[in-house]
Motif scaffolding. Structure first.
Motif, PDB file in Angstrom:
ATOM      1  N   ASP A  64      38.304  46.371  23.188  1.00 21.41           N
ATOM      2  CA  ASP A  64      39.195  45.346  22.630  1.00 21.41           C
ATOM      3  C   ASP A  64      39.199  44.148  23.567  1.00 21.41           C
ATOM      4  OD1 ASP A  64      41.049  43.852  21.338  1.00 21.41           O
ATOM      5  OD2 ASP A  64      42.761  45.156  21.780  1.00 21.41           O
ATOM      6  N   ARG A  65      38.224  43.262  23.392  1.00 20.18           N
ATOM      7  CA  ARG A  65      38.133  42.124  24.307  1.00 20.18           C
ATOM      8  C   ARG A  65      39.299  41.155  24.128  1.00 20.18           C
ATOM      9  NH1 ARG A  65      31.626  41.199  23.807  1.00 20.18           N
ATOM     10  NH2 ARG A  65      31.034  42.778  25.340  1.00 20.18           N
ATOM     11  N   ALA A  66      39.974  41.225  22.986  1.00 18.16           N
ATOM     12  CA  ALA A  66      41.133  40.363  22.788  1.00 18.16           C
ATOM     13  C   ALA A  66      42.252  40.714  23.751  1.00 18.16           C
ATOM     14  CB  ALA A  66      41.629  40.471  21.342  1.00 18.16           C
ATOM     15  N   ALA A  67      42.179  41.937  24.331  1.00 15.82           N
ATOM     16  CA  ALA A  67      43.220  42.369  25.266  1.00 15.82           C
ATOM     17  C   ALA A  67      42.930  41.913  26.685  1.00 15.82           C
ATOM     18  CB  ALA A  67      43.346  43.891  25.234  1.00 15.82           C
ATOM     19  N   THR A  68      41.819  41.235  26.896  1.00 17.81           N
ATOM     20  CA  THR A  68      41.467  40.757  28.223  1.00 17.81           C
ATOM     21  C   THR A  68      41.291  39.248  28.200  1.00 17.81           C
ATOM     22  OG1 THR A  68      39.057  40.782  28.028  1.00 17.81           O
ATOM     23  CG2 THR A  68      40.143  42.886  28.462  1.00 17.81           C
ATOM     24  N   ALA A  69      41.100  38.681  29.386  1.00 21.21           N
ATOM     25  CA  ALA A  69      40.856  37.244  29.496  1.00 21.21           C
ATOM     26  C   ALA A  69      39.387  36.906  29.268  1.00 21.21           C
ATOM     27  CB  ALA A  69      41.303  36.754  30.879  1.00 21.21           C
ATOM     28  N   VAL A  70      38.557  37.942  29.055  1.00 21.60           N
ATOM     29  CA  VAL A  70      37.124  37.732  28.899  1.00 21.60           C
ATOM     30  C   VAL A  70      36.818  37.428  27.435  1.00 21.60           C
ATOM     31  CG1 VAL A  70      34.845  38.735  29.217  1.00 21.60           C
ATOM     32  CG2 VAL A  70      36.685  39.291  30.815  1.00 21.60           C
ATOM     33  N   ARG A  71      36.184  36.305  27.179  1.00 22.53           N
ATOM     34  CA  ARG A  71      35.846  35.909  25.819  1.00 22.53           C
ATOM     35  C   ARG A  71      34.368  35.529  25.786  1.00 22.53           C
ATOM     36  NH1 ARG A  71      40.383  37.465  25.771  1.00 22.53           N
ATOM     37  NH2 ARG A  71      42.232  36.548  24.784  1.00 22.53           N
ATOM     38  N   TRP A  72      33.541  36.415  25.292  1.00 19.43           N
ATOM     39  CA  TRP A  72      32.128  36.078  25.214  1.00 19.43           C
ATOM     40  C   TRP A  72      31.425  36.993  24.239  1.00 19.43           C
ATOM     41  CZ3 TRP A  72      27.570  38.688  27.124  1.00 19.43           C
ATOM     42  CH2 TRP A  72      27.823  39.974  27.609  1.00 19.43           C
ATOM     43  N   ASP A  73      30.259  36.568  23.802  1.00 20.53           N
ATOM     44  CA  ASP A  73      29.448  37.373  22.895  1.00 20.53           C
ATOM     45  C   ASP A  73      27.989  36.993  23.114  1.00 20.53           C
ATOM     46  OD1 ASP A  73      28.813  39.211  21.006  1.00 20.53           O
ATOM     47  OD2 ASP A  73      29.394  37.990  19.290  1.00 20.53           O
ATOM     48  N   ILE A  74      27.089  37.892  22.732  1.00 20.35           N
ATOM     49  CA  ILE A  74      25.672  37.687  22.976  1.00 20.35           C
ATOM     50  C   ILE A  74      24.870  38.070  21.735  1.00 20.35           C
ATOM     51  CG2 ILE A  74      25.473  39.983  24.010  1.00 20.35           C
ATOM     52  CD1 ILE A  74      23.241  38.910  25.786  1.00 20.35           C
ATOM     53  N   SER A  75      23.850  37.295  21.450  1.00 20.14           N
ATOM     54  CA  SER A  75      22.906  37.601  20.377  1.00 20.14           C
ATOM     55  C   SER A  75      21.508  37.476  20.968  1.00 20.14           C
ATOM     56  CB  SER A  75      23.083  36.632  19.201  1.00 20.14           C
ATOM     57  OG  SER A  75      22.116  36.883  18.194  1.00 20.14           O
ATOM     58  N   ALA A  76      20.842  38.592  21.190  1.00 17.78           N
ATOM     59  CA  ALA A  76      19.571  38.549  21.924  1.00 17.78           C
ATOM     60  C   ALA A  76      18.744  39.783  21.628  1.00 17.78           C
ATOM     61  CB  ALA A  76      19.842  38.445  23.425  1.00 17.78           C
ATOM     62  N   LYS A  77      17.478  39.701  21.955  1.00 19.38           N
ATOM     63  CA  LYS A  77      16.597  40.848  21.867  1.00 19.38           C
ATOM     64  C   LYS A  77      15.631  40.820  23.045  1.00 19.38           C
ATOM     65  CE  LYS A  77      13.043  38.725  18.919  1.00 19.38           C
ATOM     66  NZ  LYS A  77      12.256  38.883  17.667  1.00 19.38           N
ATOM     67  N   ARG A  78      15.067  41.981  23.352  1.00 17.48           N
ATOM     68  CA  ARG A  78      14.126  42.114  24.461  1.00 17.48           C
ATOM     69  C   ARG A  78      12.757  41.552  24.048  1.00 17.48           C
ATOM     70  NH1 ARG A  78      16.451  43.295  29.180  1.00 17.48           N
ATOM     71  NH2 ARG A  78      17.785  44.682  27.979  1.00 17.48           N
ATOM     72  N   ARG A  79      12.044  40.956  24.983  1.00 16.29           N
ATOM     73  CA  ARG A  79      10.766  40.330  24.655  1.00 16.29           C
ATOM     74  C   ARG A  79       9.719  41.357  24.239  1.00 16.29           C
ATOM     75  NH1 ARG A  79       8.821  35.968  28.844  1.00 16.29           N
ATOM     76  NH2 ARG A  79      10.655  34.979  27.904  1.00 16.29           N
ATOM     77  N   TRP A  80       9.680  42.515  24.912  1.00 19.28           N
ATOM     78  CA  TRP A  80       8.671  43.523  24.609  1.00 19.28           C
ATOM     79  C   TRP A  80       9.316  44.899  24.509  1.00 19.28           C
ATOM     80  CZ3 TRP A  80       7.387  40.464  29.192  1.00 19.28           C
ATOM     81  CH2 TRP A  80       6.489  39.419  28.919  1.00 19.28           C
ATOM     82  N   GLY A  81       8.536  45.865  24.092  1.00 24.07           N
ATOM     83  CA  GLY A  81       9.012  47.241  24.049  1.00 24.07           C
ATOM     84  C   GLY A  81       7.895  48.175  23.617  1.00 24.07           C
ATOM     85  N   LEU A  82       8.063  49.456  23.931  1.00 22.66           N
ATOM     86  CA  LEU A  82       7.142  50.459  23.424  1.00 22.66           C
ATOM     87  C   LEU A  82       7.551  50.833  22.005  1.00 22.66           C
ATOM     88  CD1 LEU A  82       6.436  53.037  26.300  1.00 22.66           C
ATOM     89  CD2 LEU A  82       4.786  51.587  25.113  1.00 22.66           C
ATOM     90  N   PRO A  83       6.597  51.058  21.120  1.00 23.19           N
ATOM     91  CA  PRO A  83       6.959  51.481  19.759  1.00 23.19           C
ATOM     92  C   PRO A  83       7.514  52.897  19.752  1.00 23.19           C
ATOM     93  CG  PRO A  83       4.585  51.582  20.060  1.00 23.19           C
ATOM     94  CD  PRO A  83       5.140  50.940  21.303  1.00 23.19           C
ATOM     95  N   GLY A  84       8.148  53.232  18.666  1.00 27.93           N
ATOM     96  CA  GLY A  84       8.585  54.597  18.473  1.00 27.93           C
ATOM     97  C   GLY A  84       7.425  55.463  18.001  1.00 27.93           C
ATOM     98  N   THR A  85       7.609  56.779  18.070  1.00 29.38           N
ATOM     99  CA  THR A  85       6.583  57.708  17.615  1.00 29.38           C
ATOM    100  C   THR A  85       7.224  59.058  17.369  1.00 29.38           C
ATOM    101  OG1 THR A  85       4.343  58.551  18.080  1.00 29.38           O
ATOM    102  CG2 THR A  85       5.915  58.570  19.898  1.00 29.38           C
ATOM    103  N   GLU A  86       6.416  60.030  16.966  1.00 31.69           N
ATOM    104  CA  GLU A  86       6.870  61.404  16.800  1.00 31.69           C
ATOM    105  C   GLU A  86       5.819  62.318  17.381  1.00 31.69           C
ATOM    106  OE1 GLU A  86       7.116  64.031  12.980  1.00 31.69           O
ATOM    107  OE2 GLU A  86       9.025  62.943  13.158  1.00 31.69           O
ATOM    108  N   CYS A  87       6.245  63.212  18.269  1.00 33.59           N
ATOM    109  CA  CYS A  87       5.307  64.135  18.896  1.00 33.59           C
ATOM    110  C   CYS A  87       4.707  65.056  17.833  1.00 33.59           C
ATOM    111  CB  CYS A  87       6.014  64.954  19.967  1.00 33.59           C
ATOM    112  SG  CYS A  87       4.993  66.271  20.684  1.00 33.59           S
ATOM    113  N   PRO A  88       3.398  65.210  17.787  1.00 37.31           N
ATOM    114  CA  PRO A  88       2.781  66.066  16.766  1.00 37.31           C
ATOM    115  C   PRO A  88       3.059  67.548  16.982  1.00 37.31           C
ATOM    116  CG  PRO A  88       1.127  65.292  18.314  1.00 37.31           C
ATOM    117  CD  PRO A  88       2.389  64.557  18.644  1.00 37.31           C
ATOM    118  N   ALA A  89       3.497  67.910  18.194  1.00 34.64           N
ATOM    119  CA  ALA A  89       3.747  69.321  18.483  1.00 34.64           C
ATOM    120  C   ALA A  89       5.192  69.725  18.214  1.00 34.64           C
ATOM    121  CB  ALA A  89       3.372  69.639  19.930  1.00 34.64           C
ATOM    122  N   CYS A  90       6.151  68.952  18.756  1.00 32.32           N
ATOM    123  CA  CYS A  90       7.560  69.353  18.645  1.00 32.32           C
ATOM    124  C   CYS A  90       8.378  68.419  17.763  1.00 32.32           C
ATOM    125  CB  CYS A  90       8.193  69.442  20.032  1.00 32.32           C
ATOM    126  SG  CYS A  90       8.431  67.836  20.838  1.00 32.32           S
TER     127      CYS A  90
END
Length: 249
Positions: free
Chosen positions: A12-38
């Motif tokens: 509940d940020r309204a209960a604090t003096a901190v007022r901020w928000d962020i809209s962002a994404k990471r530049r890179w990443g590894l894709p998702g996958t599924e292990c063929p065994a498990c």
């Protein structure tokens, strides 16, 4: 014995003096996958390495789009970046790499946490943490646009370490997967505590079993308290079985 605490953002940020928000994404990443065994997949909250720079790779654009790929394709992409990863990094499908790109509204405090458990500091906040002699403080630049008059935001890259205390260690189910190495675990008890022998040489780190949980030392908590209203709070973690088990932090 050094006390340790779970670091949380006040929802509940309204209960604090901190007022901020962020809209962002990471530049890179590894894709998702599924292990063929498990059939284990990836996508663990908190496995982020902002210091990793994939720009020199000829195939760096293959890491820009979030998607799921076959196991062999994932292994090829994973192995290509291993030499670029920080020491002791946990590399799994779906991890986020590189700086955050986007915008910040409002004015975050000297140290702040977003909804996806990224930990940020203003340059002054980083200086305070380092001046206090805290270990494991690794500020990394971001590509975040801040409001006019607001200081830039740095992101703390955190080591992943730590384990459950002996009295709440979940049972292993079967052997680790011979293909992906995934170890399945049984249910956790009603509470959980930190094994003091597993604590890394750092005053702030991500919990190995759940990297979305950020753990800080007593020293870190003291320095945090001196930074005023940050919108963050700490809850002490037990290191042995309590006399009366309460709800987990």
């Amino acid at each position: 014995m050094m006390r340790h605490y779970l670091l949380r953002s006040v929802h509940d940020r309204a209960a604090t003096a901190v007022r901020w928000d962020i809209s962002a994404k990471r530049r890179w990443g590894l894709p998702g996958t599924e292990c063929p065994a498990c059939e284990a997949g990836g996508g663990t909250l908190g496995l982020t390495y902002p210091s990793v720079d994939l720009a020199p790779l000829p195939e760096e654009r293959e890491y820009r789009r979030a998607r799921s790929v076959p196991w062999d394709e994932y292994v090829r992409l994973r192995d290509r970046i291993l030499p670029l990863m920080p020491p002791l990094a946990v590399v799994e499908p779906g991890i986020d790499l590189g700086p955050l790109e986007g915008s910040v509204r409002g004015h975050p405090s000297l140290i702040a946490m977003d909804e996806t458990r990224n930990l940020f500091v203003q340059p002054e906040g980083a200086e305070r943490l380092l001046a206090a002699g805290l270990r494991g403080i690794k500020p990394e630049p971001t590509a975040l646009k801040v409001q006019r008059g607001a200081p830039p935001l740095l992101e703390l890259e955190l080591v992943v370490s730590g384990g459950y205390s002996a009295d709440c260690q979940p049972e292993r189910v079967g052997a680790p997967c011979p293909v992906c190495g995934t170890q399945r675990w049984g249910l956790l008890p009603y509470y959980w505590g930190l094994d003091p022998e597993s604590v890394p040489d750092a005053d702030v780190f991500r919990f190995w079993h759940h990297p979305g949980r950020i753990i800080v030392s007593e020293h870190f908590a003291e320095v945090l308290h001196g930074m005023g209203d940050t919108g963050l709070q700490v809850t002490e973690l037990p290191v042995r079985r309590p006399s009366e088990a309460g709800a987990p932090p």
